[in-house]
Design a protein around this motif. Structure first.
Motif, PDB file in Angstrom:
ATOM      1  N   ILE A  13      -4.841  -6.575  -0.589  1.00  0.00           N
ATOM      2  CA  ILE A  13      -6.213  -6.424  -0.101  1.00  0.00           C
ATOM      3  C   ILE A  13      -7.047  -5.606  -1.073  1.00  0.00           C
ATOM      4  O   ILE A  13      -8.192  -5.947  -1.369  1.00  0.00           O
ATOM      5  CB  ILE A  13      -6.211  -5.790   1.307  1.00  0.00           C
ATOM      6  N   LYS A  14      -6.489  -4.530  -1.605  1.00  0.00           N
ATOM      7  CA  LYS A  14      -7.225  -3.719  -2.582  1.00  0.00           C
ATOM      8  C   LYS A  14      -7.563  -4.537  -3.813  1.00  0.00           C
ATOM      9  O   LYS A  14      -8.670  -4.469  -4.337  1.00  0.00           O
ATOM     10  CB  LYS A  14      -6.405  -2.491  -2.990  1.00  0.00           C
ATOM     11  N   THR A  15      -6.615  -5.316  -4.285  1.00  0.00           N
ATOM     12  CA  THR A  15      -6.844  -6.138  -5.470  1.00  0.00           C
ATOM     13  C   THR A  15      -7.901  -7.195  -5.192  1.00  0.00           C
ATOM     14  O   THR A  15      -8.789  -7.420  -6.008  1.00  0.00           O
ATOM     15  CB  THR A  15      -5.537  -6.818  -5.912  1.00  0.00           C
ATOM     16  N   LYS A  16      -7.824  -7.810  -4.034  1.00  0.00           N
ATOM     17  CA  LYS A  16      -8.761  -8.888  -3.694  1.00  0.00           C
ATOM     18  C   LYS A  16     -10.187  -8.371  -3.567  1.00  0.00           C
ATOM     19  O   LYS A  16     -11.126  -8.989  -4.055  1.00  0.00           O
ATOM     20  CB  LYS A  16      -8.338  -9.547  -2.394  1.00  0.00           C
ATOM     21  N   TYR A  17     -10.377  -7.242  -2.899  1.00  0.00           N
ATOM     22  CA  TYR A  17     -11.719  -6.756  -2.635  1.00  0.00           C
ATOM     23  C   TYR A  17     -12.254  -5.791  -3.678  1.00  0.00           C
ATOM     24  O   TYR A  17     -13.412  -5.418  -3.623  1.00  0.00           O
ATOM     25  CB  TYR A  17     -11.792  -6.138  -1.249  1.00  0.00           C
ATOM     26  N   GLU A  28       8.554  -3.536   7.818  1.00  0.00           N
ATOM     27  CA  GLU A  28       7.166  -3.204   8.144  1.00  0.00           C
ATOM     28  C   GLU A  28       6.539  -2.358   7.034  1.00  0.00           C
ATOM     29  O   GLU A  28       5.397  -2.592   6.628  1.00  0.00           O
ATOM     30  CB  GLU A  28       7.114  -2.445   9.464  1.00  0.00           C
ATOM     31  N   ILE A  29       7.278  -1.394   6.531  1.00  0.00           N
ATOM     32  CA  ILE A  29       6.770  -0.534   5.457  1.00  0.00           C
ATOM     33  C   ILE A  29       6.529  -1.342   4.192  1.00  0.00           C
ATOM     34  O   ILE A  29       5.483  -1.217   3.554  1.00  0.00           O
ATOM     35  CB  ILE A  29       7.750   0.631   5.205  1.00  0.00           C
ATOM     36  N   VAL A  30       7.471  -2.201   3.846  1.00  0.00           N
ATOM     37  CA  VAL A  30       7.329  -3.011   2.639  1.00  0.00           C
ATOM     38  C   VAL A  30       6.146  -3.966   2.763  1.00  0.00           C
ATOM     39  O   VAL A  30       5.310  -4.064   1.858  1.00  0.00           O
ATOM     40  CB  VAL A  30       8.640  -3.784   2.345  1.00  0.00           C
ATOM     41  N   VAL A  31       6.051  -4.653   3.885  1.00  0.00           N
ATOM     42  CA  VAL A  31       4.949  -5.600   4.086  1.00  0.00           C
ATOM     43  C   VAL A  31       3.614  -4.862   4.098  1.00  0.00           C
ATOM     44  O   VAL A  31       2.621  -5.337   3.533  1.00  0.00           O
ATOM     45  CB  VAL A  31       5.151  -6.409   5.380  1.00  0.00           C
ATOM     46  N   SER A  32       3.567  -3.695   4.707  1.00  0.00           N
ATOM     47  CA  SER A  32       2.332  -2.914   4.748  1.00  0.00           C
ATOM     48  C   SER A  32       1.878  -2.514   3.352  1.00  0.00           C
ATOM     49  O   SER A  32       0.696  -2.633   3.010  1.00  0.00           O
ATOM     50  CB  SER A  32       2.541  -1.672   5.607  1.00  0.00           C
ATOM     51  N   LYS A  33       2.800  -2.049   2.531  1.00  0.00           N
ATOM     52  CA  LYS A  33       2.444  -1.657   1.169  1.00  0.00           C
ATOM     53  C   LYS A  33       1.991  -2.853   0.340  1.00  0.00           C
ATOM     54  O   LYS A  33       1.009  -2.779  -0.395  1.00  0.00           O
ATOM     55  CB  LYS A  33       3.612  -0.950   0.491  1.00  0.00           C
ATOM     56  N   VAL A  34       2.693  -3.963   0.470  1.00  0.00           N
ATOM     57  CA  VAL A  34       2.327  -5.167  -0.284  1.00  0.00           C
ATOM     58  C   VAL A  34       0.969  -5.674   0.180  1.00  0.00           C
ATOM     59  O   VAL A  34       0.101  -6.011  -0.636  1.00  0.00           O
ATOM     60  CB  VAL A  34       3.416  -6.248  -0.139  1.00  0.00           C
ATOM     61  N   ALA A  35       0.753  -5.721   1.492  1.00  0.00           N
ATOM     62  CA  ALA A  35      -0.523  -6.199   2.016  1.00  0.00           C
ATOM     63  C   ALA A  35      -1.667  -5.288   1.583  1.00  0.00           C
ATOM     64  O   ALA A  35      -2.751  -5.769   1.236  1.00  0.00           O
ATOM     65  CB  ALA A  35      -0.463  -6.289   3.541  1.00  0.00           C
ATOM     66  N   THR A  36      -1.450  -3.985   1.585  1.00  0.00           N
ATOM     67  CA  THR A  36      -2.483  -3.046   1.148  1.00  0.00           C
ATOM     68  C   THR A  36      -2.855  -3.288  -0.309  1.00  0.00           C
ATOM     69  O   THR A  36      -4.037  -3.310  -0.657  1.00  0.00           O
ATOM     70  CB  THR A  36      -1.997  -1.599   1.338  1.00  0.00           C
ATOM     71  N   GLU A  37      -1.865  -3.497  -1.153  1.00  0.00           N
ATOM     72  CA  GLU A  37      -2.135  -3.751  -2.570  1.00  0.00           C
ATOM     73  C   GLU A  37      -2.871  -5.074  -2.761  1.00  0.00           C
ATOM     74  O   GLU A  37      -3.791  -5.171  -3.573  1.00  0.00           O
ATOM     75  CB  GLU A  37      -0.836  -3.741  -3.375  1.00  0.00           C
TER      76      GLU A  37
END
Length: 125
Positions: free
Chosen positions: A50-54, A39-48
């Motif tokens: 999303i930040k990169t995309k937007y 969960e922690i790994v997926v959360s960090k990857v997803a956050t990065e």
């Protein structure tokens, strides 16, 4: 031929950890640990991601445009409201039709009349 292989494995493991209750707790704890780590790994990857995309322009670098400021309040024929000191970015213009992105608005982009934009802002075609 016997089908006690799995049972024998479980009973041996349970004896090594102090009983079946401890074995169940170890299995549950290991599962919870694996779940939380993933969960922690997926959360960090997803956050990065999303930040990169937007953080980039939604329409790509080829549509980057100039930013203008609204000088007077106005409501377009399409019902889009502009307040004083709001910013918008012109993405494309074709005749009187202008594709804009309102800075800070989540419902972008909008097509607005160029004449309307000239009347309420520092936009010049």
């Amino acid at each position: 031929m016997s089908n006690l292989g799995g049972y024998q494995l479980l009973t041996t493991a349970a004896k090594k950890v102090g009983g079946p209750g401890n074995l169940v707790l170890l299995i549950a704890g290991a599962g919870a640990l694996v779940y939380k780590c993933s969960e922690i790994v997926v959360s960090k990857v997803a956050t990065e991601v999303i930040k990169t995309k937007y953080s980039k322009n939604r329409f790509g670098d080829e549509l980057s445009g100039e930013v203008y400021i609204v000088k007077s309040f106005g409501i377009s024929d399409e019902g889009l409201q502009f307040k004083v000191n709001e910013w918008f970015k012109v993405l494309e213009a074709d005749g009187d039709a202008v594709l804009i992105e309102k800075i800070g608005d989540m419902n972008n982009p909008y097509f607005i009349s160029g004449d309307f934009l000239k009347a309420i802002s520092d936009y010049t075609n």
